[in-house]
Design a protein around this motif. Structure first.
Motif, mmCIF file in Angstrom:
data_model
loop_
_atom_site.group_PDB
_atom_site.id
_atom_site.type_symbol
_atom_site.label_atom_id
_atom_site.label_comp_id
_atom_site.label_asym_id
_atom_site.label_seq_id
_atom_site.Cartn_x
_atom_site.Cartn_y
_atom_site.Cartn_z
ATOM 1 N N SER A 20 2.832 6.298 -6.256
ATOM 2 C CA SER A 20 3.509 5.540 -5.201
ATOM 3 C C SER A 20 2.690 4.345 -4.742
ATOM 4 N N VAL A 21 1.710 3.933 -5.539
ATOM 5 C CA VAL A 21 0.787 2.907 -5.059
ATOM 6 C C VAL A 21 1.474 1.560 -4.842
ATOM 7 N N ARG A 22 2.442 1.248 -5.718
ATOM 8 C CA ARG A 22 3.190 0.002 -5.526
ATOM 9 C C ARG A 22 4.675 0.253 -5.760
ATOM 10 N N GLU A 23 5.483 -0.675 -5.272
ATOM 11 C CA GLU A 23 6.927 -0.461 -5.303
ATOM 12 C C GLU A 23 7.474 -0.324 -6.726
ATOM 13 N N THR A 79 -5.436 -0.881 4.837
ATOM 14 C CA THR A 79 -4.170 -0.903 5.588
ATOM 15 C C THR A 79 -2.923 -1.064 4.713
ATOM 16 N N TYR A 80 -3.115 -1.483 3.458
ATOM 17 C CA TYR A 80 -1.961 -1.651 2.562
ATOM 18 C C TYR A 80 -1.675 -0.403 1.744
ATOM 19 N N CYS A 81 -2.581 0.573 1.777
ATOM 20 C CA CYS A 81 -2.600 1.603 0.726
ATOM 21 C C CYS A 81 -2.019 2.948 1.162
ATOM 22 N N ILE A 82 -1.248 3.517 0.286
ATOM 23 C CA ILE A 82 -0.551 4.777 0.569
ATOM 24 C C ILE A 82 -1.401 6.000 0.168
ATOM 25 N N LEU A 89 -14.967 -3.052 -9.894
ATOM 26 C CA LEU A 89 -15.315 -3.154 -8.473
ATOM 27 C C LEU A 89 -14.224 -3.961 -7.741
ATOM 28 N N PRO A 90 -13.199 -3.240 -7.253
ATOM 29 C CA PRO A 90 -12.071 -3.946 -6.634
ATOM 30 C C PRO A 90 -12.496 -4.766 -5.421
ATOM 31 N N VAL A 91 -12.132 -6.047 -5.425
ATOM 32 C CA VAL A 91 -12.489 -6.907 -4.290
ATOM 33 C C VAL A 91 -11.286 -7.057 -3.359
ATOM 34 N N GLN A 92 -10.107 -7.061 -3.910
ATOM 35 C CA GLN A 92 -8.808 -7.149 -3.206
ATOM 36 C C GLN A 92 -8.502 -8.539 -2.650
ATOM 37 N N ALA A 93 -9.489 -9.218 -2.047
ATOM 38 C CA ALA A 93 -9.230 -10.561 -1.507
ATOM 39 C C ALA A 93 -10.555 -11.278 -1.328
ATOM 40 N N THR A 150 -11.999 -6.164 -11.725
ATOM 41 C CA THR A 150 -11.633 -6.007 -10.308
ATOM 42 C C THR A 150 -10.137 -5.815 -10.134
ATOM 43 N N ASP A 151 -9.751 -5.482 -8.899
ATOM 44 C CA ASP A 151 -8.342 -5.476 -8.490
ATOM 45 C C ASP A 151 -8.190 -6.518 -7.387
ATOM 46 N N ILE A 152 -7.097 -7.266 -7.433
ATOM 47 C CA ILE A 152 -6.841 -8.284 -6.398
ATOM 48 C C ILE A 152 -5.383 -8.185 -5.953
ATOM 49 N N ILE A 153 -5.196 -8.250 -4.647
ATOM 50 C CA ILE A 153 -3.825 -8.270 -4.116
ATOM 51 C C ILE A 153 -3.538 -9.681 -3.599
ATOM 52 N N VAL A 154 -2.424 -10.259 -3.992
ATOM 53 C CA VAL A 154 -2.042 -11.552 -3.396
ATOM 54 C C VAL A 154 -0.834 -11.348 -2.496
ATOM 55 N N THR A 214 -4.246 -7.885 -11.215
ATOM 56 C CA THR A 214 -3.734 -8.607 -10.056
ATOM 57 C C THR A 214 -2.396 -8.017 -9.629
ATOM 58 N N PHE A 215 -2.221 -7.884 -8.329
ATOM 59 C CA PHE A 215 -1.001 -7.261 -7.813
ATOM 60 C C PHE A 215 -0.398 -8.109 -6.717
ATOM 61 N N ILE A 216 0.912 -8.153 -6.717
ATOM 62 C CA ILE A 216 1.619 -8.778 -5.593
ATOM 63 C C ILE A 216 1.749 -7.714 -4.525
ATOM 64 N N TYR A 217 1.369 -8.049 -3.304
ATOM 65 C CA TYR A 217 1.421 -7.057 -2.228
ATOM 66 C C TYR A 217 2.828 -6.484 -2.106
ATOM 67 N N SER A 218 2.908 -5.155 -2.054
ATOM 68 C CA SER A 218 4.214 -4.553 -1.773
ATOM 69 C C SER A 218 4.073 -3.600 -0.587
ATOM 70 N N VAL A 219 5.043 -3.677 0.300
ATOM 71 C CA VAL A 219 5.008 -2.869 1.532
ATOM 72 C C VAL A 219 5.092 -1.394 1.172
ATOM 73 N N ARG A 220 4.189 -0.601 1.710
ATOM 74 C CA ARG A 220 4.232 0.838 1.492
ATOM 75 C C ARG A 220 4.594 1.522 2.795
ATOM 76 N N HIS A 221 5.627 2.314 2.753
ATOM 77 C CA HIS A 221 6.146 2.944 3.955
ATOM 78 C C HIS A 221 5.104 3.885 4.578
HETATM 79 N N1 5AD Z 1 0.515 -3.578 -2.819
HETATM 80 C C1 5AD Z 1 -0.064 -4.158 -3.892
HETATM 81 N N2 5AD Z 1 -1.137 -3.638 -4.505
HETATM 82 C C2 5AD Z 1 -1.644 -2.489 -4.019
HETATM 83 N N3 5AD Z 1 -2.696 -1.752 -4.415
HETATM 84 C C3 5AD Z 1 -2.792 -0.682 -3.602
HETATM 85 N N4 5AD Z 1 -1.821 -0.724 -2.671
HETATM 86 C C4 5AD Z 1 -1.090 -1.843 -2.903
HETATM 87 C C5 5AD Z 1 0.039 -2.433 -2.289
HETATM 88 N N5 5AD Z 1 0.609 -1.891 -1.221
HETATM 89 C C6 5AD Z 1 -3.575 -2.129 -5.526
HETATM 90 C C7 5AD Z 1 -5.015 -2.307 -5.071
HETATM 91 C C8 5AD Z 1 -5.712 -1.108 -5.639
HETATM 92 C C9 5AD Z 1 -4.893 -0.858 -6.889
HETATM 93 C C10 5AD Z 1 -5.046 0.509 -7.475
HETATM 94 O O1 5AD Z 1 -3.571 -1.078 -6.481
HETATM 95 O O2 5AD Z 1 -5.514 -3.497 -5.653
HETATM 96 O O3 5AD Z 1 -7.078 -1.321 -5.921
#
Ligand code: 5AD
Ligand code: SF4
Length: 454
Positions: free
Chosen positions: A50-53, A164-167, A272-276, A312-316, A343-350
């Motif tokens: 359920s990490v992303r939509e 805060t973004y993570c389920i 080493l996930p930096v995220q931003a 790394t992992d990055i959320i935009v 790289t991931f596009i931010y998705s809202v997690r309930h």
């Molecule tokens: N939206 C987008 N990316 C996310 N990740 C975790 N939660 C979200 C979210 N809500 C990404 C982070 C994490 C990877 C496993 O998934 O970058 O490191």
């Protein structure tokens, strides 16, 4: 008698892949045999993420495909488990729209699967059994590993970080570490069975804190940290490659960085996930570090291990991300020079704090930033790829190439995929390979017959 068959469809991360190996092991112990086509299997288990939509969407798509097989053979059994099942909203959807699901369980009661499954198979009951919290980690569960020569070893479960973004903290519960002796014993058993590479798994391996079980002759005493565990695993004869994931920058200790120099089997590679790259965004993400600290870690890692490969992992498009914030991410990416980046596009997690942030970013801006970030990452990778040209490096040959059936495929220590011609007898061996063609996304090579420097 024809044996009944099973298939496990896995969504998401390596932790889920490892759980699916346990589920497969349990089903084999119950007499089922593997069927490569999930729609044809008598038992199909869907292990959700359920990490992303888009993981949610893919799951419902696959589950939908099981409707017809179920109607044709009502005796077949569909089981659903994993992170999504820890959220009531998905259970409600399954009940309302997917009547062909027979068994639902969650992340905390995986060890109960054989018992639950037997009730479903024998009593023809439908069962939904979700535990809210995790108990002590179950040991000695079976596993059907995908490869004989490389294996996942889970060292801990759960996460305490609440980005805060993570389920994940809600679906996997709080951090629980396995006893170090149990981990070491598993690694020794794998080595004795011929495993050459292990990947130590946890949501945040840097905060591993296993309590010694006090077994006789144990090298551990009291509370054991990750670096200490790693040093003991490094001594296990037969294990030639050790990797780990995932690391949280806030917990990456100097002692662990030192291991890249002192542990001879630790692969020169770190995720080493930096995220931003923006400190303001990192703060709102609740990451507990800033970009300067992160860059300092990179410097220390490169000092301890000059040719370390860093991913790394990055959320935009995190809520409130401005163009300036985004440019800070671009700047950081260029400074680090990642070998690869997810790289991931931010998705809202309930249910996460960021769901309530009011400054959500419009889809088109998120996509535009995502594409611009990819362009930067790809041009760095293009440059990095050139460094591989003509290099000779050890490659663990893993199997037949997925893109070309007449080639083999393997991985370098830096975790890059290399395709090479060769005999299938090479599968499972670590061989020196000379890179003959280095492209941005793929490396080609051939077994090197000349002298190597070890
Ligand atoms: N939206 C987008 N990316 C996310 N990740 C975790 N939660 C979200 C979210 N809500 C990404 C982070 C994490 C990877 C496993 O998934 O970058 O490191
Ligand atoms: Fe999610 Fe953050 Fe935990 Fe990783 S560290 S699993 S991103 S909450």
């Amino acid at each position: 008698m024809i044996k009944k068959t099973y298939n496990v469809v896995t969504f998401g991360c390596q932790m889920n892949e490892r759980d699916s190996e346990t589920i497969a092991g349990m089903l084999e112990n119950m007499g089922y045999t593997y069927c490569p086509e999930f729609k044809e299997a008598d038992v199909c288990v869907l292990n959700t993420c359920s990490v992303r939509e888009n993981a949610d969407k893919r799951f419902f798509g696959v589950l939908g495909q099981l409707k017809n097989p179920h109607e044709q053979n009502p005796g077949r059994i569909t089981c659903v488990c994993g992170c999504m099942m820890q959220q009531q909203v998905h259970i409600d959807t399954l009940k309302a729209k997917y009547p062909w699901v027979d068994l639902v369980f969650g992340t905390h009661n995986l060890h109960e699967f054989p018992k639950l499954f037997a009730n479903v198979a024998e009593q023809h009951e439908k069962i939904i059994d979700i535990w809210k919290d995790g108990t002590a980690l179950a040991e000695d569960l079976p596993a059907k590993r995908e490869y004989p020569f490389k294996a996942y070893v889970s060292i801990m479960q759960g996460c305490n970080n609440f980005c805060t973004y993570c389920i994940v903290p809600y679906t996997r519960g709080r951090e629980r570490s396995r006893a170090p002796e149990k981990v070491l014993e598993e690694v020794k058993c794998l080595a004795a069975a011929g495993t050459k590479e292990i990947m130590l798994l946890g949501q945040n391996v840097n905060s591993y804190a296993g309590i010694s079980d006090g077994s006789e002759g144990s090298p551990f005493y009291g509370k054991t940290g990750f670096a200490q565990l790693l040093k003991e695993i490094d001594k296990v004869e037969g294990i030639e490659r050790i990797r780990f994931m995932t690391s949280h920058p806030k917990d990456l200790s100097d002692e662990l960085i030192e291991c890249f120099d002192s542990c001879s089997h630790l692969c020169r590679q770190i995720h080493l996930p930096v995220q931003a790259g923006s400190d303001r965004v990192l703060k709102r993400m609740n990451r507990h570090y800033d970009s300067a600290h992160y860059l300092q870690l990179i410097e220390k890692l490169r000092k301890a291990c000059p040719d370390i490969a860093i991913s790394t992992d990055i959320i935009v498009g995190f809520p409130g991300e401005t163009e300036d914030d985004f440019m800070s991410t671009i700047e950081l990416v260029s400074k680090v020079g990642y070998d690869s980046a997810f790289t991931f596009i931010y998705s809202v997690r309930h249910g996460t704090p960021a769901e309530k942030y009011e400054d959500q970013i419009p889809e088109e801006i998120k996509h535009d930033r995502f594409n611009r970030l990819l362009d930067v990452i790809h041009s760095i990778q293009e440059e990095k790829a050139k460094l591989y040209q003509d290099a000779v490096m050890p490659v663990l040959v893993e199997g037949v190439s997925k893109t070309n059936g007449s080639m083999l495929t393997g991985r370098t220590e830096s975790n890059k995929v290399v395709d090479l011609p060769g005999d299938k007898t090479l599968i499972g061996q670590i061989v020196p390979v000379k890179i003959t063609k280095a492209q941005t996304f793929s490396l080609y090579g051939e077994v090197y017959k000349g002298e190597t420097n070890g």
